[in-house]
Scaffold this motif. Structure first.
Motif, PDB file in Angstrom:
ATOM      1  N   GLN A 125       0.841  -1.189   0.000  1.00 48.98           N
ATOM      2  CA  GLN A 125       0.000   0.000   0.000  1.00 48.98           C
ATOM      3  C   GLN A 125       0.880   1.244   0.000  1.00 48.98           C
ATOM      4  OE1 GLN A 125       0.512  -1.890   2.673  1.00 48.98           O
ATOM      5  NE2 GLN A 125       0.401  -0.709   4.574  1.00 48.98           N
ATOM      6  N   VAL A 126       0.260   2.383  -0.288  1.00 47.77           N
ATOM      7  CA  VAL A 126       0.996   3.640  -0.340  1.00 47.77           C
ATOM      8  C   VAL A 126       1.336   4.102   1.076  1.00 47.77           C
ATOM      9  CG1 VAL A 126       0.908   6.053  -1.016  1.00 47.77           C
ATOM     10  CG2 VAL A 126      -0.099   4.307  -2.504  1.00 47.77           C
ATOM     11  N   GLN A 127       2.580   4.493   1.235  1.00 50.70           N
ATOM     12  CA  GLN A 127       3.023   5.073   2.509  1.00 50.70           C
ATOM     13  C   GLN A 127       3.805   6.340   2.248  1.00 50.70           C
ATOM     14  OE1 GLN A 127       5.084   1.878   4.720  1.00 50.70           O
ATOM     15  NE2 GLN A 127       3.457   2.112   6.240  1.00 50.70           N
ATOM     16  N   LEU A 128       3.505   7.350   3.031  1.00 48.12           N
ATOM     17  CA  LEU A 128       4.275   8.590   3.040  1.00 48.12           C
ATOM     18  C   LEU A 128       4.739   8.789   4.476  1.00 48.12           C
ATOM     19  CD1 LEU A 128       1.915  10.894   0.941  1.00 48.12           C
ATOM     20  CD2 LEU A 128       3.847   9.566   0.120  1.00 48.12           C
ATOM     21  N   VAL A 129       6.041   8.889   4.667  1.00 49.91           N
ATOM     22  CA  VAL A 129       6.589   8.992   6.012  1.00 49.91           C
ATOM     23  C   VAL A 129       7.433  10.253   6.115  1.00 49.91           C
ATOM     24  CG1 VAL A 129       7.988   7.890   7.781  1.00 49.91           C
ATOM     25  CG2 VAL A 129       6.590   6.484   6.243  1.00 49.91           C
ATOM     26  N   GLU A 130       6.988  11.166   6.960  1.00 47.70           N
ATOM     27  CA  GLU A 130       7.700  12.427   7.149  1.00 47.70           C
ATOM     28  C   GLU A 130       8.713  12.296   8.288  1.00 47.70           C
ATOM     29  OE1 GLU A 130       3.279  13.668   6.441  1.00 47.70           O
ATOM     30  OE2 GLU A 130       4.370  12.118   7.546  1.00 47.70           O
ATOM     31  N   SER A 131       9.736  13.133   8.202  1.00 50.30           N
ATOM     32  CA  SER A 131      10.729  13.230   9.273  1.00 50.30           C
ATOM     33  C   SER A 131      11.365  14.603   9.220  1.00 50.30           C
ATOM     34  CB  SER A 131      11.791  12.134   9.138  1.00 50.30           C
ATOM     35  OG  SER A 131      12.480  12.260   7.904  1.00 50.30           O
ATOM     36  N   GLY A 132      12.113  14.937  10.272  1.00 50.67           N
ATOM     37  CA  GLY A 132      12.881  16.172  10.256  1.00 50.67           C
ATOM     38  C   GLY A 132      12.297  17.314  11.072  1.00 50.67           C
ATOM     39  N   GLY A 133      11.118  17.125  11.625  1.00 53.63           N
ATOM     40  CA  GLY A 133      10.550  18.186  12.444  1.00 53.63           C
ATOM     41  C   GLY A 133      11.280  18.322  13.768  1.00 53.63           C
ATOM     42  N   GLY A 134      10.912  19.356  14.527  1.00 50.53           N
ATOM     43  CA  GLY A 134      11.545  19.549  15.819  1.00 50.53           C
ATOM     44  C   GLY A 134      11.253  20.916  16.387  1.00 50.53           C
ATOM     45  N   LEU A 135      11.972  21.242  17.457  1.00 57.15           N
ATOM     46  CA  LEU A 135      11.860  22.529  18.130  1.00 57.15           C
ATOM     47  C   LEU A 135      13.030  23.392  17.700  1.00 57.15           C
ATOM     48  CD1 LEU A 135      10.688  24.437  20.300  1.00 57.15           C
ATOM     49  CD2 LEU A 135      12.085  23.185  21.984  1.00 57.15           C
ATOM     50  N   VAL A 136      12.747  24.594  17.259  1.00 60.00           N
ATOM     51  CA  VAL A 136      13.790  25.488  16.776  1.00 60.00           C
ATOM     52  C   VAL A 136      13.444  26.910  17.178  1.00 60.00           C
ATOM     53  CG1 VAL A 136      12.674  25.779  14.525  1.00 60.00           C
ATOM     54  CG2 VAL A 136      15.151  26.096  14.726  1.00 60.00           C
ATOM     55  N   GLN A 137      14.455  27.729  17.378  1.00 53.87           N
ATOM     56  CA  GLN A 137      14.234  29.126  17.699  1.00 53.87           C
ATOM     57  C   GLN A 137      13.850  29.912  16.452  1.00 53.87           C
ATOM     58  OE1 GLN A 137      17.819  30.450  19.720  1.00 53.87           O
ATOM     59  NE2 GLN A 137      16.837  30.138  21.707  1.00 53.87           N
TER      60      GLN A 137
ATOM     61  N   PRO B  92       7.442  32.084  14.715  1.00 53.05           N
ATOM     62  CA  PRO B  92       6.529  31.349  15.614  1.00 53.05           C
ATOM     63  C   PRO B  92       5.235  30.938  14.922  1.00 53.05           C
ATOM     64  CG  PRO B  92       7.544  33.160  16.788  1.00 53.05           C
ATOM     65  CD  PRO B  92       7.969  33.306  15.354  1.00 53.05           C
ATOM     66  N   GLU B  93       4.771  31.728  13.975  1.00 58.94           N
ATOM     67  CA  GLU B  93       3.525  31.395  13.275  1.00 58.94           C
ATOM     68  C   GLU B  93       3.675  30.239  12.301  1.00 58.94           C
ATOM     69  OE1 GLU B  93       4.971  34.419  13.516  1.00 58.94           O
ATOM     70  OE2 GLU B  93       4.703  35.587  11.643  1.00 58.94           O
ATOM     71  N   ASP B  94       4.881  29.764  12.098  1.00 63.38           N
ATOM     72  CA  ASP B  94       5.104  28.568  11.289  1.00 63.38           C
ATOM     73  C   ASP B  94       4.885  27.292  12.105  1.00 63.38           C
ATOM     74  OD1 ASP B  94       7.877  30.248   9.765  1.00 63.38           O
ATOM     75  OD2 ASP B  94       5.897  29.904   8.872  1.00 63.38           O
TER      76      ASP B  94
ATOM     77  N   TYR C 273      -3.138  10.817  -1.110  1.00 60.70           N
ATOM     78  CA  TYR C 273      -2.489  10.125   0.008  1.00 60.70           C
ATOM     79  C   TYR C 273      -1.823  11.144   0.919  1.00 60.70           C
ATOM     80  CZ  TYR C 273      -3.110   6.212  -3.172  1.00 60.70           C
ATOM     81  OH  TYR C 273      -3.645   5.270  -4.012  1.00 60.70           O
ATOM     82  N   TRP C 274      -1.796  10.797   2.193  1.00 61.66           N
ATOM     83  CA  TRP C 274      -1.237  11.699   3.210  1.00 61.66           C
ATOM     84  C   TRP C 274      -0.346  10.922   4.167  1.00 61.66           C
ATOM     85  CZ3 TRP C 274      -2.252  16.946   3.416  1.00 61.66           C
ATOM     86  CH2 TRP C 274      -3.248  17.421   2.544  1.00 61.66           C
ATOM     87  N   GLY C 275       0.695  11.628   4.655  1.00 60.38           N
ATOM     88  CA  GLY C 275       1.503  11.073   5.722  1.00 60.38           C
ATOM     89  C   GLY C 275       0.897  11.398   7.077  1.00 60.38           C
ATOM     90  N   GLN C 276       1.579  10.944   8.121  1.00 61.94           N
ATOM     91  CA  GLN C 276       1.088  11.144   9.491  1.00 61.94           C
ATOM     92  C   GLN C 276       1.477  12.503  10.052  1.00 61.94           C
ATOM     93  OE1 GLN C 276      -1.022   9.001  11.236  1.00 61.94           O
ATOM     94  NE2 GLN C 276      -1.159   8.264   9.133  1.00 61.94           N
ATOM     95  N   GLY C 277       2.428  13.156   9.439  1.00 59.95           N
ATOM     96  CA  GLY C 277       2.817  14.488   9.871  1.00 59.95           C
ATOM     97  C   GLY C 277       4.037  14.498  10.762  1.00 59.95           C
ATOM     98  N   THR C 278       4.707  15.650  10.773  1.00 55.83           N
ATOM     99  CA  THR C 278       5.848  15.874  11.648  1.00 55.83           C
ATOM    100  C   THR C 278       5.690  17.259  12.278  1.00 55.83           C
ATOM    101  OG1 THR C 278       8.278  15.838  11.784  1.00 55.83           O
ATOM    102  CG2 THR C 278       7.342  16.792   9.779  1.00 55.83           C
ATOM    103  N   GLN C 279       5.918  17.328  13.587  1.00 53.04           N
ATOM    104  CA  GLN C 279       5.681  18.574  14.324  1.00 53.04           C
ATOM    105  C   GLN C 279       6.855  19.531  14.164  1.00 53.04           C
ATOM    106  OE1 GLN C 279       2.924  19.545  16.477  1.00 53.04           O
ATOM    107  NE2 GLN C 279       4.004  21.505  16.330  1.00 53.04           N
ATOM    108  N   VAL C 280       6.531  20.763  13.839  1.00 52.25           N
ATOM    109  CA  VAL C 280       7.515  21.841  13.821  1.00 52.25           C
ATOM    110  C   VAL C 280       7.062  22.882  14.834  1.00 52.25           C
ATOM    111  CG1 VAL C 280       8.524  23.720  12.482  1.00 52.25           C
ATOM    112  CG2 VAL C 280       8.199  21.477  11.432  1.00 52.25           C
ATOM    113  N   THR C 281       7.927  23.178  15.783  1.00 52.59           N
ATOM    114  CA  THR C 281       7.620  24.167  16.809  1.00 52.59           C
ATOM    115  C   THR C 281       8.700  25.233  16.792  1.00 52.59           C
ATOM    116  OG1 THR C 281       6.558  22.484  18.187  1.00 52.59           O
ATOM    117  CG2 THR C 281       7.168  24.560  19.247  1.00 52.59           C
ATOM    118  N   VAL C 282       8.284  26.479  16.652  1.00 53.08           N
ATOM    119  CA  VAL C 282       9.218  27.599  16.577  1.00 53.08           C
ATOM    120  C   VAL C 282       9.010  28.471  17.803  1.00 53.08           C
ATOM    121  CG1 VAL C 282      10.071  29.509  15.200  1.00 53.08           C
ATOM    122  CG2 VAL C 282       9.057  27.519  14.072  1.00 53.08           C
ATOM    123  N   SER C 283      10.049  28.614  18.597  1.00 58.11           N
ATOM    124  CA  SER C 283       9.966  29.424  19.808  1.00 58.11           C
ATOM    125  C   SER C 283      10.439  30.837  19.519  1.00 58.11           C
ATOM    126  CB  SER C 283      10.803  28.805  20.920  1.00 58.11           C
ATOM    127  OG  SER C 283      12.164  28.787  20.557  1.00 58.11           O
ATOM    128  N   SER C 284       9.847  31.790  20.221  1.00 59.46           N
ATOM    129  CA  SER C 284      10.204  33.199  19.990  1.00 59.46           C
ATOM    130  C   SER C 284      11.344  33.624  20.897  1.00 59.46           C
ATOM    131  CB  SER C 284       8.993  34.082  20.238  1.00 59.46           C
ATOM    132  OG  SER C 284       8.482  33.871  21.522  1.00 59.46           O
TER     133      SER C 284
END
Length: 125
Positions: A1-13, A87-89, A114-125
């Motif tokens: 089946q089709v799979q889309l797997v994201e990576s690379g997200g994280g917490l960044v200033q 931060p709005e990103d 098709y969609w992946g499960q997502g990866t969280q991106v958090t931008v701190s101010s």
């Protein structure tokens, strides 16, 4: 089946950078437009960027000049380089695939098959 797997997200200033990756499997990659969308809490999912097999690219106005989408057709992968983060990103970033057909608009989430499960991106101010 089709799979889309994201990576690379994280917490960044604010002002920082990340490189998001999406590995695709189970589909004929050359037949698909690949897109990135994002969804912040309480908001609808919104278009960020897309790239066709021809490597023609599309961007939301809010990310033009800061984000770059690319694809490696040999690796069945698509990337999103995100620079000058604000931060709005902050959002969950989703990879999506849409079979290339005439008159399909790349900015609409409903276009994508098709969609992946997502990866969280958090931008701190």
């Amino acid at each position: 089946q089709v799979q889309l797997v994201e990576s690379g997200g994280g917490l960044v200033q604010a002002g920082g950078s990340l490189r998001l990756s999406c590995a695709a499997s189970g589909l004929t990659f050359s037949s698909y437009t690949m897109g990135w969308f994002r969804q912040a809490p309480g908001n609808d999912r919104e278009f960020v960027a897309a790239i066709k097999w021809s490597t023609r690219t599309y961007y939301a106005d809010s990310v033009k000049g800061r984000f770059t989408i690319s694809r490696d057709n040999a690796k069945n992968a698509v990337y999103l380089q995100v620079n000058s983060l604000k931060p709005e990103d902050t959002a969950i970033y989703y990879c999506a695939a849409a079979i290339e057909l005439p008159f399909r608009t790349v900015v609409a989430a409903s276009t994508y098959d098709y969609w992946g499960q997502g990866t969280q991106v958090t931008v701190s101010s």
